[in-house]
Design a protein around this motif. Structure first.
Motif, short mmCIF file in Angstrom:
data_model
loop_
_atom_site.label_atom_id
_atom_site.label_comp_id
_atom_site.label_asym_id
_atom_site.label_seq_id
_atom_site.Cartn_x
_atom_site.Cartn_y
_atom_site.Cartn_z
N ASP A 149 92.58 84.22 -1.15
CA ASP A 149 93.64 83.90 -0.19
C ASP A 149 93.81 85.10 0.76
OD1 ASP A 149 95.67 82.56 1.06
OD2 ASP A 149 97.06 82.57 -0.64
N GLU A 150 94.37 84.88 1.94
CA GLU A 150 94.62 85.96 2.91
C GLU A 150 93.34 86.76 3.18
OE1 GLU A 150 97.68 86.41 4.25
OE2 GLU A 150 99.08 85.52 2.84
N GLY A 170 102.76 85.70 3.46
CA GLY A 170 102.52 84.58 2.55
C GLY A 170 103.77 83.90 2.01
N THR A 218 97.40 78.15 1.16
CA THR A 218 97.59 78.57 -0.22
C THR A 218 97.74 77.34 -1.11
OG1 THR A 218 98.63 80.59 0.57
CG2 THR A 218 99.03 80.00 -1.73
MG MG Z 1 99.40 81.46 2.22
#
Ligand code: MG
Ligand code: ATP
Length: 656
Positions: A224-225, A503, A38
């Motif tokens: 992201d993810e 996260g 991230t």
């Molecule tokens: Mg992350």
């Protein structure tokens, strides 16, 4: 300027820097938890903007939760790249849908359905199918799955059979309820959460002019993810992209935890096949967690099976050694909650801020006993993240009420009242039905109360920091915060489900209720479902920076039969447990009445089972780095030796 852009690269390692500076073409980052994925993409956007290579308004960053999106926006602002859109798939789609609705469809934009379960119940009643509470929840889940996999009611039975899902009711019945539910929504001009994506996809597919308009606006995409992208989200992404390939995705297949909603790591794992020219970067340095936490995470990964597991990457901790994970077994759930609350109090007393502590559980229903215990221990806590605080209905209503009060002569300073704890603000909120005492139990009512309590705290902090400020000043402050999407900082212990913790990170994490039956949860039957449960535990473990506590209770209520066992995922990892696959009577692992078995010795770094005498002595395999704290090995070895002599363990025992 180039210098100011380079400054953004300073806090990155060489691989992260490669991600940040590769601004053209497809980029894929495959890496484990805490390796800075991230961070790398956030800095990438900032680098692109500051070096003049990316126009802020042309970038769309997609994250998994509103909270993550808010955090990313905050970081981007700090890094000098404000103005970049960071959203969830859902919120990005909703905005586009609202914007293009008049042009694409015409008429009123449909309202978002909030109580989906009630609609499903109504649809069931219309079909004359009685559903109990659990069935209702499960049928709703089936409808959601069908929608994100783009399965229409008529195709549902075949699709469900093929996917090997265990349906809560007869498949034809579910299909019938699903069809009726869709009809009900249409009749009332409403759309549900999944419709937002479905309709946006539909409009972009049919209307090339609108699709072009969006493509002119957004040129670069960052996701992201990505391991948890659903087929529908992928379709939307493809439509946004068109023929272009300025796409950067990051993910960790070992953290796929939303398969039950149709998400799949296949898009991540097949990225290179789809884009042969892609830059693929791997990150292995774990910046988040201590070697002790990373060791356990690696151990969990080593036992994982399936496609995601084949792509696992060993993590190497970059942090100083910390305390070993603490394993604690309790007689019953209230005792566990009490024990956890006590340990939390100790941590706070030792200087760990409450906001840096989280209690994570498998299902939300587990939270109640922890709320009780924390309240009894006088520890502040918050039930859910601070996501979308100002968008919550109760908060919007409250702000409206405050603004109304400010208009009709609320010019007295707030501060006088704050001495008696903000009675002016409280009086206004009381008029909206808010009571000063929290309602009993958990659930939506409690959540709403918590939101307003947080608003009161925020108002009072503001009044204290700005002597002489009036109610009118407060409403301006609230509006500004709303615009900035700043949630009030609630300095409490976070109580959250493992799914919601994705996260995020905390100094101290308590993974509670880790019994077989809770994780893996009883209804995880197929191998794939069990593997997803294991990944969920991996996600939980990797949320911790320093302190990690794993606990379970052998019976539910005080005086109950001690029939529960610790999660099988901890076998071979938890001190005193046999390795998975060992046939030794599992009762012996229980530690309550049975004898404690000595587990195999695992490499402290990668978790591999050791057999060589030299490696055994060091508790580290030859392949792993040696810059580890030897004292720790010594202590662990001594502990293991002492433990093997023990005859058994008391019902309440803590392994450290
Ligand atoms: Mg992350
Ligand atoms: P997850 O898979 O859990 O989402 P992640 O790979 O996205 O994890 P981040 O959240 O980006 O990891 O980073 C984990 C922590 O490590 C953060 O606190 C981040 O600030 C820190 N970190 C990442 N990279 C570096 C670095 N190069 N130097 C120092 N700290 C770093």
């Amino acid at each position: 300027s180039a210098d100011s852009a380079d400054a953004v690269l300073l806090g990155l390692d060489p691989e992260q820097r490669e991600v940040a500076t590769t601004l053209r073409g497809p980029v894929c980052v495959l890496a484990g938890a805490g390796t800075g994925k991230t961070r790398a993409i956030t800095h990438r956007i900032a680098y692109g903007v500051r070096s003049g290579q990316l126009m802020p308004a042309s970038v769309l960053a997609v994250t998994f939760t509103n909270r993550a999106a808010g955090e990313m926006r905050g970081r981007l602002r700090t890094l000098g790249a404000g103005g970049v859109q960071a959203r969830t798939f859902h919120s990005a789609a909703l905005r586009q849908l609202q914007y293009f609705w008049p042009k694409a469809v015409g008429g009123e934009v449909p309202r978002l359905l909030e109580r989906k379960i009630q609609f499903v119940a109504e649809a069931g009643a219309r079909c004359r199918i009685r559903l109990d509470r659990n069935e209702l929840r499960d049928v709703t889940g089936e409808i959601e799955w069908a929608k994100v996999t783009q399965t229409v009611p008529a195709d549902y039975p075949v699709a469900a059979l093929k996917s090997g899902r265990e349906a809560p009711r007869d498949l034809a019945e579910i299909a019938q309820i699903y069809g009726t539910y869709e009809q009900l929504k249409r009749d009332r001009g409403m759309i549900d959460f999944e419709d937002v994506l479905l309709l946006t996809v539909g409009i972009l597919q049919d209307r090339h002019d609108i699709a072009e308009q969006i493509r002119t606006q957004y040129q670069h995409f960052v996701v992201d993810e990505y391991q948890d992208v659903s087929p529908l989200q992928q379709r939307l992404l493809d439509l946004w992209l068109g023929e272009r390939d300025s796409l950067c995705v990051v993910g960790d297949a070992s953290q796929t935890i939303y398969s039950f909603t149709g998400a799949t790591p296949d898009h991540l794992l097949n990225f290179r096949t789809r884009y042969p020219q892609a830059t693929v970067v791997k990150l292995v340095r774990d910046y988040r967690s201590t070697p002790q936490v990373v060791h356990l995470a690696n151990g969990l990964l080593n036992q994982a099976k399936g496609r995601a597991a084949e792509h696992r990457l060993e993590l190497i901790s970059q942090r100083e050694t910390g305390p070993d994970p603490v394993y604690a077994e309790y007689a019953d759930e209230p005792a566990e909650a009490e024990g956890v609350a006590r340990r939390i109090r100790d941590l706070i007393a030792a200087g760990v801020p409450a906001g840096e502590i989280a209690v994570l559980y498998r299902i939300n229903a587990q939270s109640e006993v922890y709320e009780q215990a924390l309240a009894d221990a006088g520890v502040p806590y918050q039930l859910r993240g601070a996501e979308r605080f100002f968008e919550r209905q109760e908060v919007q209503k409250a702000i409206l009420a405050l603004r109304g009060a400010a208009r009709s002569g609320g010019n007295d300073p707030l501060l006088d009242d704050v001495v008696e704890l903000g009675s002016q603000v409280r009086a206004v909120l009381s008029s909206t039905g808010w009571g000063t005492e929290p309602p009993a139990g958990s659930g939506a009512v409690r959540d709403q109360w918590e939101s307003l309590a947080a608003l009161v705290r925020l108002a009072e902090d503001f009044a204290r920091s700005r002597p002489g400020a009036t109610l009118a000043d407060l409403t301006i402050e609230l509006e500004e915060r709303k615009a900035a999407q700043h949630a009030p900082t609630v300095q409490g212990v976070t109580l959250a489900s493992l799914h919601a913790a994705k996260g995020l990170e905390w100094d101290a994490v308590f993974l509670v209720g880790l019994t077989d039956g809770m994780i893996p949860i009883t209804y995880a039957k197929t191998d794939e479902q069990v593997e997803e449960e294991r990944r969920l535990l991996y996600v939980g473990v990797t949320r911790a920076r320093i302190h990690l506590n794993l606990s379970w209770a052998v019976s539910r209520a005080p005086g109950g039969r001690a029939s529960r066992r610790p999660s099988r995922f901890l076998n071979g990892l938890r001190p005193g447990s046999a390795a998975p696959g060992a046939t030794a009577g599992s009762a012996a692992e229980r530690g309550v009445r049975g004898r404690v078995r000595r587990g195999p010795v695992l490499c402290r770094v990668c978790g591999k089972t050791l057999t060589e005498a030299g490696e055994l002595k060091l508790m580290r395999c030859e392949d792993c780095p040696s810059d580890m704290d030897e004292g720790l090995y010594e202590r662990l070895r001594d502990w293991r030796a002492a433990q093997s002599k023990e005859q058994g363990l008391p019902a309440y025992c803590v392994f450290t």
